[in-house]
Design an enzyme around this catalytic site. Structure first.
Site, short mmCIF file in Angstrom:
data_model
loop_
_atom_site.label_atom_id
_atom_site.label_comp_id
_atom_site.label_asym_id
_atom_site.label_seq_id
_atom_site.Cartn_x
_atom_site.Cartn_y
_atom_site.Cartn_z
N HIS A 165 68.18 86.77 59.33
CA HIS A 165 68.85 87.58 58.30
C HIS A 165 69.36 88.91 58.85
O HIS A 165 70.21 89.55 58.23
CB HIS A 165 67.92 87.79 57.09
CG HIS A 165 66.82 88.78 57.29
ND1 HIS A 165 65.51 88.41 57.57
CD2 HIS A 165 66.80 90.13 57.26
CE1 HIS A 165 64.76 89.48 57.68
NE2 HIS A 165 65.52 90.55 57.50
N ASP A 196 63.75 81.72 59.74
CA ASP A 196 64.41 83.02 59.78
C ASP A 196 64.33 83.59 61.20
O ASP A 196 63.74 84.64 61.45
CB ASP A 196 63.75 83.97 58.77
CG ASP A 196 64.54 85.26 58.58
OD1 ASP A 196 65.70 85.30 59.03
OD2 ASP A 196 63.99 86.21 58.02
N SER A 276 62.49 94.46 60.47
CA SER A 276 62.75 93.01 60.52
C SER A 276 63.15 92.58 61.92
O SER A 276 64.04 93.18 62.54
CB SER A 276 63.85 92.64 59.53
OG SER A 276 63.42 92.76 58.21
#
Length: 429
Positions: A165, A196, A276
């Site tokens: 992402h 992911d 992230s």
């Protein structure tokens, strides 16, 4: 005469006792001698004999004992602190910041005539009092930073692991900033179709590489350290916590992107926006997870993808140049006691092959169809592993690679059957 001597002796005794009491009080106050203890006379002897081998007063002994006890109790904390510092030093050179940039329109205010083309100038009737109308209009484009994230180097020739992402926008440009302050243009080499995960490439050699640990060995309460580009401006921010949970399933998303991720690690180490794709490490400085999401309505509930999930993706990119994921080709419901009772299935574990109302239960032309799987079949085991609890069908399948042959034990119409399936490649998005 006798009476006089008695009174005289009595006064002498009283004076002696008073003087001795004052002496004892002096000893007690100055040296904290406990006169109740049996070693009182030893204390008294030591007072009158300065050449005794005992060279410290009791007060000094007590102070030394207190200090030694404090140091002894605090030593594990010092060792722990040192371990955290060493782990961070070990991983930091391989942690990178990722910036996302994109050509965005330059919007300005442009004059607008709401009356269109008139045969006369309407402003002649109103003079300077006539209002000027404006509308937003595009005046070219400019490259602008629109996002940020974190990654870590997994090969000395420039492979970087991060979240999918973080690099989802195929029209964006990506820049990597290494720990020593150098900037590199980065190319998205691969995005996982099912996890992911994504891998970037920068053109450089002899880069420091993160050491990958074993996420299958994790235990609740184990120390976890998160490192990342917090808020896009605080590079290599460190937060420390513990492993709070294992094998969680969560649905995460934002900015139009949503994905359900299975078998993830839960931690209370703070994972902020920008973290992230960064590493979650243990006290040995080994990567045990990839920080990927936080619970927005909670405090310090974050999630990381186990590093063992990423190892297959890394190997796939190194050997094939892309991430290939195994594909069975069914839609299913994970069976629990409630579903078993509702559907009268006869078993309370496994995966029930079923359609979602819009799509078929078995994908046409898939490995599942070729193996003969049908709607209503219940997959009980794969290679002897029960599909139960956190060991869901998706979790078990993810441990294999395309081309692997797996043995399925299924339940069909109350009878157990064994089927072999050759896994295919997950279709690319």
């Amino acid at each position: 005469m006798k009476m006089f001597l008695k009174i005289k002796n009595s006064k002498f005794l009283q004076g002696f006792l008073l003087g001795f009491s004052i002496f004892l009080l002096f000893l007690f106050l100055k040296y904290q001698i406990n006169i109740v203890k049996a070693d009182f006379w030893n204390d008294l002897k030591n007072f009158f004999n300065p050449l005794t081998p005992q060279t410290q007063t009791i007060k000094d002994q007590k102070e030394n004992f207190s200090q030694n006890e404090e140091i002894s109790l605090y030593k594990p904390a010092l060792d722990y602190e040192k371990a955290v510092i060493e782990a961070v030093k070990k991983i930091s050179p391989s942690v990178v910041s990722i910036t996302i940039s994109k050509n965005v329109p330059i919007i300005e205010r442009c004059p607008y005539n709401p009356f269109g083309d008139l045969p006369f100038d309407i402003r002649e009737f109103f003079g300077d009092q006539f209002p000027q109308f404006y509308v937003p209009c595009e005046k070219g484009k400019k490259m602008q930073q629109i996002g940020f994230g974190t990654g870590f180097i997994i090969s000395s020739d420039g492979l970087i692991l991060t979240n999918k992402h973080v690099v989802l926008d195929q029209k964006a440009s990506y820049t990597v900033l290494t720990n020593d302050g150098k900037k590199y243009d980065a190319k998205v080499l691969a995005r996982s179709p099912i996890e992911d995960l994504a891998i970037l490439k920068i053109e450089e050699n002899n880069l420091p590489v993160a050491i990958l640990g074993d996420s299958d060995e994790l235990e609740l309460g184990q120390t976890a350290i998160a490192i990342g580009n917090a808020l896009g401006e605080f590079r290599n921010t460190v937060s420390v916590g513990v492993i709070s949970g294992l094998a969680r399933t969560v649905t995460a998303g934002g900015f139009g992107y949503e994905e359900t991720i299975h078998n993830v690690i839960q931690t209370d180490a703070a994972i902020n926006p920008g973290n992230s794709g960064g590493p979650l490490i243990n006290l040995r400085g080994e990567v045990i997870g990839i920080n990927t999401a936080v619970a927005s309505r909670a405090e310090n509930i974050g999630f990381a993808i186990p590093i063992n999930k990423a190892k297959l993706a890394i190997e796939s990119v190194k050997t094939k140049g892309k991430i290939e994921a195994p594909f069975l080709g069914i839609r299913y419901l994970t069976i629990n006691s409630e579903l078993a009772k509702e559907r009268k299935l006869g078993v309370d574990y496994g995966a029930l092959i079923d359609s979602d109302g819009k799509n078929p239960a078995v994908v046409s032309g898939s490995p599942a169809e070729r193996a003969g799987l049908k709607k209503g079949d219940i997959i009980l085991e794969i290679n002897g592993q029960k599909i139960i609890g956190d060991n869901t069908l998706g979790v078990v399948i993810s441990r294999f690679s395309p081309g692997d042959t797996i043995d399925l034990k299924i339940l069909r119409d109350g009878k157990e059957l064994n089927l072999k399936v050759v896994l295919g490649k997950y279709p690319e998005n």
